[in-house]
Structure formats: structure tokens, C-alpha cells
Design a protein around this motif. Structure first.
Motif, PDB file in Angstrom:
ATOM      1  N   ARG A  50      60.282  52.423  14.949  1.00  0.00           N
ATOM      2  CA  ARG A  50      61.145  53.360  15.650  1.00  0.00           C
ATOM      3  C   ARG A  50      62.623  53.024  15.423  1.00  0.00           C
ATOM      4  NH1 ARG A  50      61.808  58.334  16.720  1.00  0.00           N
ATOM      5  NH2 ARG A  50      62.670  58.835  18.795  1.00  0.00           N
ATOM      6  N   LEU A  51      62.996  51.737  15.398  1.00  0.00           N
ATOM      7  CA  LEU A  51      64.393  51.362  15.131  1.00  0.00           C
ATOM      8  C   LEU A  51      64.812  51.772  13.725  1.00  0.00           C
ATOM      9  CD1 LEU A  51      64.526  47.831  16.795  1.00  0.00           C
ATOM     10  CD2 LEU A  51      65.634  49.928  17.596  1.00  0.00           C
ATOM     11  N   LEU A  61      65.597  55.559  13.759  1.00  0.00           N
ATOM     12  CA  LEU A  61      66.859  55.874  14.429  1.00  0.00           C
ATOM     13  C   LEU A  61      68.061  55.508  13.548  1.00  0.00           C
ATOM     14  CD1 LEU A  61      66.018  54.680  18.059  1.00  0.00           C
ATOM     15  CD2 LEU A  61      66.278  57.031  17.259  1.00  0.00           C
ATOM     16  N   TRP A  62      68.025  54.452  12.757  1.00  0.00           N
ATOM     17  CA  TRP A  62      69.116  54.062  11.855  1.00  0.00           C
ATOM     18  C   TRP A  62      69.324  55.123  10.778  1.00  0.00           C
ATOM     19  CZ3 TRP A  62      72.995  50.838  11.888  1.00  0.00           C
ATOM     20  CH2 TRP A  62      73.657  50.576  10.713  1.00  0.00           C
ATOM     21  N   ALA A 109      67.147  60.053  21.569  1.00  0.00           N
ATOM     22  CA  ALA A 109      67.436  59.026  20.554  1.00  0.00           C
ATOM     23  C   ALA A 109      67.968  57.757  21.208  1.00  0.00           C
ATOM     24  CB  ALA A 109      68.430  59.558  19.530  1.00  0.00           C
ATOM     25  N   GLU A 110      68.842  57.906  22.184  1.00  0.00           N
ATOM     26  CA  GLU A 110      69.372  56.729  22.879  1.00  0.00           C
ATOM     27  C   GLU A 110      68.259  56.011  23.648  1.00  0.00           C
ATOM     28  OE1 GLU A 110      72.489  58.187  25.281  1.00  0.00           O
ATOM     29  OE2 GLU A 110      73.871  58.591  23.603  1.00  0.00           O
ATOM     30  N   GLU A 138      65.870  54.116  21.268  1.00  0.00           N
ATOM     31  CA  GLU A 138      66.449  52.878  20.745  1.00  0.00           C
ATOM     32  C   GLU A 138      66.391  51.782  21.808  1.00  0.00           C
ATOM     33  OE1 GLU A 138      70.597  51.236  18.668  1.00  0.00           O
ATOM     34  OE2 GLU A 138      70.423  53.315  19.412  1.00  0.00           O
ATOM     35  N   ALA A 153      62.658  50.602  22.229  1.00  0.00           N
ATOM     36  CA  ALA A 153      62.186  49.755  21.130  1.00  0.00           C
ATOM     37  C   ALA A 153      62.760  48.347  21.245  1.00  0.00           C
ATOM     38  CB  ALA A 153      62.557  50.382  19.791  1.00  0.00           C
ATOM     39  N   ARG A 154      64.011  48.262  21.587  1.00  0.00           N
ATOM     40  CA  ARG A 154      64.601  46.929  21.732  1.00  0.00           C
ATOM     41  C   ARG A 154      64.011  46.220  22.960  1.00  0.00           C
ATOM     42  NH1 ARG A 154      68.511  46.262  18.144  1.00  0.00           N
ATOM     43  NH2 ARG A 154      69.549  48.070  17.215  1.00  0.00           N
TER      44      ARG A 154
END
Length: 992
Positions: free
Chosen positions: A288-289, A292-293, A727-728, A731, A734-735
Motif C-alpha cells: 500500500r505504501l 501511494l508513492w 490516501a492520507e 498511508e 500502513a505505517r
């Protein structure tokens, strides 16, 4: 039973009315009916039987042809008999059914049978004084008074010697049939059949129990999955239950092992699934990260588009309002054009006029339409009145039909009222007759109570007779003692007188003064005191005898009065009569109970008739009223039609003209309204365009077009905001996953083997399920075997006594029916008949020995017949001359006559005693005397003389000439071409 008078007319060979006076004929106690063969001697006996029972004995009764062929057509076939039974004198008149010529026209008609019984003395208790006229009631009354059936009467009173000669020589079956008819042993045959039926029923029940036991065995074998032995018992059941218990224990042990293996495999699978899930979550977070990048540039574009759209939003709203104003203007122009076309179509002359002119014209047209409103209402009333006129016609027709229909209903009411009145009258009669039938019921109950007292009174008579016999014996003994003492005293009287002599005193007997040899008292001499004591004892015994005789007379009188009240009716007849009276009482009670209902029905019917009459009157009144309303309504419709015709002008009616005026006024008003709306919409459009240009410049756009191109719909703006927020959040999530403590040290490259653990769990589960199924199967089998074993044990426990009871019943049924262990092969009925035949043989032997001068005696045999046939009804003759027992078939003709006569008389005595019938004061002996010699005939006549002792009358039927010389009272029967006649000889002639 004593016969008094017999009258026959057109009966048998007697063409005219013939009269037999039995009182004159039987005055000597013995009389003779003689005449030529075929003259009609036996017919007189048939007439007696027909008068009593409505049938004649033997084969003659099967022909049913009793009318004399020589009788005149107008002479009725009739038999009248006067007789006395149990102290009640009656007259019975019977006529058989026969065919006679029609009194009018040709051909024949059937004369129906009839019968009547008239009481010539006081009728028995419970019988109507006016007699009986129904054939069946006459038969029942005669049989109840005589106490015997027709067949018993034919054998007991009319002694047919030929039949008893055949009886002597008959086989066992023929004898059995005759004895059954005479002694009524059907109840014993019913007992035999009852045993057979019971054995059949119990046999079926036993077979059902055996079948049930076999079914339990089969079910046990099926559940145990084994073969049943030939004779299964409780040991076999115990063995299969033990095997089932062992199998259940083994299955439960396997189930425990399989359950433990399944729990271990499931724990291993759970551990590997947890490790695999941690690896999957780490891999998903890294993936997922990376996604998003890659979307960073696209998210920047979304933010720029979202800011421009928010600035252009007010301009877009004003543009939308401009579009709505433009749309309203176009719609107003279209409506204005449509209104102009509508006005032109309706004929309006100024469609291009100004708004004020249009409104003024519309007002004028509305005023004209208002002036026509009243006439429109009258036009509507005109339609309503015409509809009302049609309805009045229908109502008048309907009311006329109703009046006619009600009249038809009223026509059937007289017949219905008549029927209800007849039923009410029957109910009233039933109510009136309740008291009488209740009185009859009380009398019947009293008679039944008397019948219940009869055995006790009979026993009281027997006790009184026993007491009288004892008293008579005591009195006779006392009298004999007294006579003996007196005789002994008389014998010693000389010694008693001698004891009073003195020397020189004269002797009181001879007067002598000398007493040379005075008598001396003997040892047996008796004195005056002993004689007086014996006389007192004899007097006391005589008084006790008188008391016993009086007690016996009282008991016999009580019994006689009770029997007189019963009039020969048995308890069963009285109980049946009481039941019939009770049924009649219930029937009358039910009919009487319907009186109130019928009274209500009559009142209801009358009320219904009154209501229908009122309804018909109302319907006729409605017809008259409807016709009057029709006439008035027609006049009003014609007057209104003239006014409406003048007001409608060129239109179809006034309503159509008014509707046109209203439509034109509305169209003009509509046109004025649409022109006003169109002018206001044009002004609003110019104002909206200026407002929108100012708003675009304030938002930073050079032109309105630039602002509208940057504008976005609200959904697109919300979508951009939602995509940026998602999206926020993705992110951050995932973190956050990568920072969880349990995922530290987990690499996305790690691999975990879950499939092998899953296969191990499935294998363990399959094993556990199989073990559980095996336990359930074994447990169910053990439970079923326990239940079936209990049922099997109960079935065996019920079967064994049932088999023993059936074996006992089977053996007893065979014995009762003359089979099995019955050595004589005699059934119960045959045994009873044998006992009756033995009584007949004993009674007949007394007659036979007297008539054969001590030579012959009857011998009853109960030995079985040849080839195992049943016995018990054998009758032979003991010949004292030879000392041997020989069959009755070996007797000569005269000997057979003596034997059959003795057997007939003996049978008559036994049947009369057994049936408890009325005392038979009259007997007839038919034929057979021609086979006797003079000496034997003398003996037979002596026996017949004995029969007439005690007032009994014996009639002989014979053509033997010698009997005419021996019997003074004779009835001569003569035959001729015109019919037979009878005449009394030795007395006054009988009127013919």
C-alpha cells in the motif's frame, strides 16, 4: 285345556257348517271319531290345530290348501273353537287365505286370512276385555296361555301313532330333529356354537400374539444383524445384548482417541494460520505504501482542481438560475401562443388585444354564462325526472309482481295449516293417552314383580305340602296308636269288669250272682287313662294336621291367584311387554312433547299468513301510488321542455351553450394571464445576465465562460475530497501496521506451510466423525435391543398363559361338541336330548308294561353309533319273555302300535311337565287300533280309561268296528258327493 265346541265351514271335506259339541261328546270321558277312510276324521283335529295356531300338523300344513272344493262361493271358509284354558273360556275364529270367485265380474280374488279371539269369561290379567283381532296377537295369546308351541301341541295333544312308529325305527339324526322341536334345546346348540366361536376368536388372538412374538424376534435379529434361531428364547436375547454392549464399549474408546488427535491437529493449524496472517499483513502494508508513492503527482492535481472549483461555485449557481429563467420565458411564450390558438378556435374576436381588454371580455362572457346556470339545473332535473319516470314504471311492475307472488304463497297456507292442525290433534291425543299408557306400564311392572314372586310362592307351596305330609303322617300314627290302644282295651275289657266284681254282687254283663271264672288281666291290657292320653295326642295331631292343611290351602290359593294374574305369561314375556309399553310410552311422550312446538308453529304460520297479507296490501298500494306519481311527473317534464328549447339556441342543450360561454371566457382570461407572465420573464432574464458577470469578476475570472469551465459539480468536489482523505488515511494505516509490536521482525519474504496442517485437521476430523457415528450406531443398537428385548419378554409372558388357556378351551370345545376326549361322541345338545329321551323312556315304560302285560320295557342307550358316529339317542325294547334287548324295528305291527302309543303318551307327559303348559284335559289318539287283537285291545282300553281319570277327555280316531261296540259316545263322520257331515251317536244329534 278343555275343548267345548268346534264349528267348521267350507273347511277340508266339509262343504257346509258342521258343529261338534265336545261337552256332550266327552261327557263320558272317552269318545270315538269314526267313519270311512277319507271322510274327514283327521280334518276335525286339523281344524282344532288351525283354530289355535293357524296351521295344521304334518305334510298337510305344507300344502296350505284348506278350503273345501265343494263349498258354495258365498260360504266363507272358517273355523270356530270354544275352549277353556287356565280357567278362562274363549272363542277363537280363524279363516285362512284362499281364492274365491269375484262377486262382480269374472275371475277370482284373494280372501285375506283373519283371526279373532273373544273372551267368554273374565279375561286374564293384562288382556283387554274386548278381545284380540290381529292374527299375530291371537297366536301369541294362545301360545302364552297353553305354554307350548304348535309343534309341541301336535305331539302332546294330537298323538299321531304313525309318526311315533317312524320315531321308533328312525335313525339318530331324525330322532334328534323331533326332540329338538319338542324340548327346545336350541340354547344348548347356542352354547356349542358359543364355544366354537370363542375358540375361533381365542385362536385368532393367540395367532396374533404368536405373530407379534415372531415380529419381535425378526426385529431383534434385524437390529442385531444376525440370523434368528429356530426357537429363540431369552438366552438368545441376552447373548445379542452382551455383544452389542461390547461393541459399544470399543466404539467409545476409539471415539476418545480420535477426539484427542483432532484437538492436537486443530491447535497446530491455528498456530500456522496466525503466523501466515502476520506475514500477509506486513506484505499488504508495504504494497500500500508503494502504491501511494506512485500517486503523489495525481494527488497534487486533485488539490488544484478542488480549489478552482470552490471559487467558481457561486458563478455556476447564477448560471443555473439564468438557465431556469430562460426556460420559464420560453414556456411563457409557448403558453401565450397556445392561448391565442384556443381563443381563435372558440371564435373569440380579439385574440391580439391588450391584457385589460382581454380581462373585460372574459368578465362579460362569465356574466352571460351565469344567467344560464338556473336553466342548466332545470335541464339536469329534467334528466332526473325522466329517469325517475322510468324507475316509477319499474317499481310499479315490481310491486305488481310481488303482489302476485305473495298471492301464490297465500294459496298454500290453508293446506299447511290443516296439516299442522292434524299433527297438533295427534299430539293432543298422545298427551291425553299418557295417563292410560302409564297405568299400563304400572300394571306391567306389577305383573313382572308377580312373576319374580312366583318361585318363592312355589317354594312356599312345596314347604306347606311337606309340612302337611309330616302332619298327616303324625296324625295317622297317633290315630293308629289310639286305635291300637282301644282294640287292646276292648280285648281286656272282661278283665277290667271282672276286677270290679264282688261275691254275691250281680255281674254287670250277665246279671249272675256267681262268678265261677272271672277274667284275668293280660300283660298287654290297657287302662282308661292310657286311652284318654292317646286320644288327646290324636286330637292334638289332628289339630296340627288341620293347621297344616289350612296353611297349604292358603299357599296354594296365593299361588293360584298369582298364576291367575300372570295368566300363563312368563317373566320374559312380561319383561318384553314392559319394554314394549315403555317404548310406546316414550313414543307418545315424544309426540306429546311436540304439542307446544306445533302450537308455536301454528301461531307462527298464522302470523306469517297475516304478514304476507299485509305485504300484498302494501304492494298493491305501492302500485297505485307509483301510477299517480307517473302522471304528475309527465306533466312537469312537458312544461319544462318548452323553456329549455328556447334557451339552448343553436346548441344541443342549455348546458352545452353555457359550457361554450364559460370556455371562451376562461380562454380569454388565460390569454391575458400568459401575456403578463411572458413580459415579466423577459425583464427577469436581462437582470440575471448582469448579476452573473459581476460574480465572475469577483471570483478572479476574466469572463463568465472561464468561471463556468473551472466549475465542477458538487459530487466531483466531494469525490476529490474523499480521494485525498482516503490516501492520507491509507498511508497512516500502513505505517501503523508496520509499527505494531507483534509484526516486528516479520519479513514480507517469509513463507508458512498451512496446507499440510489443514490436511491433518481434515483427516483427524473425519476419523472423529466416524468414531462418533460408530458410537451413536452402537448406542442406538444397544438401546433398540434393550427395548425390543423387553417387548419380546412381555410377549412371551403373555403368550404362554394364552397358549395354556387356548389348549384348555380347545379340549373343552371338542368335548362339548362331541369330539376329542368325548368317548361317547355326544355333543352337549345330544346329551341333553339323551336325558330327555331317558325321561320319555321311563314314562313310556310304565304305559308299555301295562299294555303288554309286563312283557316289554323301553331301554335307553347312550352308546356311540357305528363307525364312530355320535350316540345318546338310541332306544330299544327289553323283552322279558326272552330276557334280551332287541331293536324296536323287530316289533310286530300290533307290538309297534303299543310301543308307539306308550311312547306318545310318555312323551306327552314329559313335554307337558317340561314346558310348564296348562293342564291338558283333552287328548286325541289317531289310528293304529286295527293292528290289535281283542285281548290287547282290552289292555289298551284300560290304559286309556286311566288317562280320563281326573276329568280328562280322551278322543280316539279310528275306523275299527270293535271300538264302536266298546265306546258309547261316538261322532260319526260321513262323506258324500256334496261334502262330509258329522253326527253324534249315543247322545243328542249335533245340529248340522
Amino acid at each position: 285345556m278343555r275343548l267345548h265346541r268346534l264349528e267348521v265351514a267350507a273347511f277340508g271335506p266339509y262343504a257346509r257348517r258342521e258343529v261338534v259339541d265336545f261337552d256332550a261328546l266327552g261327557a263320558d270321558g272317552l269318545f270315538l271319531l269314526h267313519g270311512d277312510t277319507g271322510a274327514g276324521k283327521t280334518t276335525l283335529l286339523d281344524a282344532v290345530a288351525f283354530a289355535l295356531y293357524g296351521t295344521v300338523p304334518g305334510a298337510r300344513g305344507q300344502v296350505k290348501r284348506l278350503r273345501c272344493d265343494l263349498a258354495e262361493p258365498d260360504t266363507d271358509t272358517e273355523v270356530a273353537l270354544e275352549l277353556t284354558v287356565q280357567g278362562h273360556r274363549m272363542r277363537i275364529v280363524r279363516s285362512p287365505e284362499y281364492r274365491r270367485p269375484k262377486r262382480r265380474g269374472d275371475g277370482y280374488t284373494t280372501q285375506q286370512a283373519r283371526a279373532s279371539l273373544t273372551w267368554l269369561s273374565c279375561p286374564p290379567h293384562g288382556h283387554a276385555a274386548d278381545g284380540v283381532t290381529r292374527i299375530d296377537e291371537v297366536g301369541r295369546t294362545v301360545q302364552r296361555l297353553l305354554g307350548m308351541s304348535a309343534e309341541q301341541f301336535f305331539q302332546v295333544v294330537l298323538l299321531p301313532q304313525g309318526e311315533f312308529a317312524r320315531f321308533l325305527r328312525a335313525e339318530t339324526t331324525e330322532r334328534e330333529q323331533l326332540l329338538e322341536r319338542l324340548f327346545g334345546t336350541q340354547r344348548f346348540a347356542d352354547v356349542e356354537r358359543w364355544f366354537r366361536d370363542l375358540r375361533t376368536t381365542r385362536g385368532r388372538e393367540l395367532e396374533r400374539r404368536r405373530a407379534a412374538t415372531r415380529e419381535w424376534v425378526a426385529r431383534l435379529a434385524q437390529v442385531a444383524e444376525t440370523e434368528a434361531p429356530e426357537e429363540p428364547g431369552l438366552e438368545w436375547v441376552t447373548e445379542i445384548r452382551q455383544r452389542a454392549s461390547a461393541a459399544l464399549a470399543a466404539a467409545r474408546q476409539e471415539e476418545r482417541a480420535a477426539s484427542e488427535a483432532r484437538r492436537e491437529a486443530e491447535a497446530t493449524l491455528q498456530q500456522r494460520r496466525s503466523a501466515a496472517d502476520r506475514v500477509r499483513r506486513v506484505r499488504a502494508a508495504h504494497h500500500r505504501l508503494a502504491e501511494l508513492w506512485e500517486q503523489a503527482d495525481q494527488r497534487a492535481s486533485w488539490k488544484s482542481e478542488q480549489a478552482a472549483a470552490r471559487r467558481a461555485h457561486p458563478v455556476a449557481e447564477l448560471a443555473a438560475e439564468l438557465d431556469r429563467v430562460t426556460e420559464r420565458l420560453e414556456h411563457a411564450r409557448w403558453e401565450e401562443a397556445a392561448a391565442e390558438r384556443a381563443c381563435s378556435t372558440l371564435g373569440f374576436e380579439q385574440p391580439q388585444a391588450e391584457v385589460a381588454v382581454l380581462r373585460s371580455s372574459a368578465a362579460a362572457l362569465r356574466e352571460q354564462a351565469g344567467q344560464l346556470a338556473g336553466l342548466v339545473e332545470e335541464s339536469g332535473r329534467q334528466v332526473e325526472d325522466r329517469d325517475r319516470l322510468a324507475r316509477l314504471e319499474e317499481e310499479a311492475a315490481y310491486a305488481a309482481e310481488q303482489a302476485a307472488a305473495i298471492g301464490e304463497k297465500l294459496e298454500g297456507f290453508p293446506e299447511r295449516m290443516q296439516q299442522l292442525s292434524a299433527e297438533y290433534e295427534l299430539a293432543s291425543q298422545a298427551e291425553a293417552g299418557l295417563e292410560a299408557i302409564r297405568a299400563r306400564e304400572q300394571e306391567a311392572a306389577a305383573a313382572l314383580a308377580d312373576a319374580d314372586r312366583l318361585p318363592e310362592l312355589q317354594r312356599a307351596v312345596e314347604r306347606a305340602l311337606d309340612a302337611e305330609r309330616v302332619a298327616v303322617d303324625d296324625h295317622q300314627a297317633a290315630r293308629a296308636t289310639l286305635l291300637d290302644l282301644r282294640e287292646r282295651r276292648l280285648a281286656g275289657m272282661a278283665a277290667e269288669l271282672a276286677a270290679g266284681l264282688s261275691e254275691g254282687a250281680p255281674c254287670p254283663v250277665c246279671g249272675s250272682d256267681e262268678h265261677p271264672a272271672p277274667a284275668e288281666a293280660s300283660v298287654d291290657s290297657v287302662g282308661d287313662a292310657e286311652e284318654r292320653a292317646a286320644a288327646e295326642r290324636e286330637e292334638q295331631a289332628g289339630q296340627r294336621r288341620d293347621l297344616a292343611v289350612n296353611a297349604r290351602h292358603r299357599a296354594e290359593n296365593d299361588l293360584a291367584r298369582l298364576r291367575e294374574r300372570l295368566s300363563g305369561r312368563t317373566r320374559e314375556e312380561l319383561a318384553k311387554n314392559l319394554t314394549e309399553i315403555g317404548a310406546e310410552l316414550r313414543s307418545l311422550s315424544q309426540r306429546a312433547a311436540s304439542k307446544a312446538r306445533l302450537e308455536v308453529s301454528i301461531r307462527t304460520a298464522q302470523e306469517e299468513a297475516d304478514d304476507l297479507t299485509a305485504d300484498r296490501t302494501k304492494a298493491l298500494r305501492e302500485v297505485s301510488e307509483a301510477r299517480a306519481q307517473q302522471r304528475a311527473l309527465v306533466e312537469r317534464i312537458e312544461e319544462r321542455a318548452q323553456r329549455l328549447e328556447a334557451a339552448r339556441g343553436d346548441f344541443t342543450d342549455v348546458a352545452e351553450r353555457r359550457e361554450h360561454l364559460v370556455a371562451v371566457s376562461e380562454a380569454a382570461e388565460k390569454l391575458a394571464e400568459t401575456r403578463s407572465v411572458r413580459a415579466a420573464a423577459e425583464q427577469r432574464l436581462d437582470e440575471q445576465r448582469g448579476t452573473m458577470l459581476d460574480a465572475a469578476r469577483r471570483a478572479g475570472f476574466a469572463t463568465v465562460e472561464d468561471a463556468l469551465s473551472a466549475a465542477r459539480p458538487q459530487a466531483r468536489i466531494a469525490e476529490l475530497e474523499r480521494s485525498l482523505a482516503e490516501a492520507e488515511r491509507a498511508e497512516a494505516a500502513a505505517r501503523g501496521v508496520l509499527e505494531e509490536p507483534e509484526l516486528r521482525g516479520v519479513s514480507p519474504e517469509d513463507e508458512v506451510d498451512v496446507e499440510s496442517a489443514q490436511q491433518a485437521v481434515e483427516s483427524a476430523r473425519s476419523r472423529a466423525e466416524s468414531a462418533f457415528a460408530a458410537v451413536r450406531a452402537c448406542s442406538g443398537r444397544a438401546h433398540d435391543l434393550d427395548s425390543l428385548a423387553e417387548h419380546f419378554r412381555c410377549a412371551l409372558a403373555e403368550l404362554e398363559p394364552a397358549e395354556r388357556e387356548y389348549a384348555e378351551l380347545d379340549a373343552l370345545t371338542d368335548v362339548v361338541n362331541g369330539r376329542g376326549q368325548n368317548a361317547r361322541r355326544m355333543s352337549l345338545r345330544s346329551y341333553v336330548l339323551a336325558a330327555r329321551l331317558e325321561e320319555v323312556a321311563v314314562a313310556a315304560t310304565a304305559r308299555l308294561r301295562s299294555m303288554s302285560q309286563g312283557r316289554f320295557s323301553f331301554v335307553h342307550s347312550d352308546a356311540a353309533g357305528s363307525r364312530g358316529t355320535r350316540g345318546g339317542l338310541g332306544i330299544d325294547v327289553l323283552d322279558d319273555y326272552s330276557g334280551t334287548v332287541r331293536p324296536a324295528k323287530t316289533l310286530s305291527g300290533g307290538e309297534s302300535f303299543l310301543a308307539s302309543l306308550a311312547l306318545a303318551l310318555g312323551l306327552a307327559d314329559v313335554v307337558a311337565a317340561q314346558t310348564g303348559g296348562a293342564l291338558l284335559d283333552t287328548l286325541f289318539v289317531d289310528e293304529g287300533f286295527g293292528t290289535l287283537d281283542s285281548e290287547t285291545l282290552d289292555v289298551v282300553m284300560d290304559v286309556l280309561d286311566e288317562l280320563r281319570a281326573g276329568g280328562r277327555v280322551v278322543g280316539l280316531v279310528s275306523h275299527v268296528e270293535e271300538l264302536r261296540q266298546r265306546i258309547p259316545m261316538r261322532l260319526r263322520v260321513r262323506k258324500s258327493r256334496t261334502g262330509s257331515t258329522v253326527r253324534l251317536e249315543g247322545g243328542m244329534p249335533v245340529a248340522c
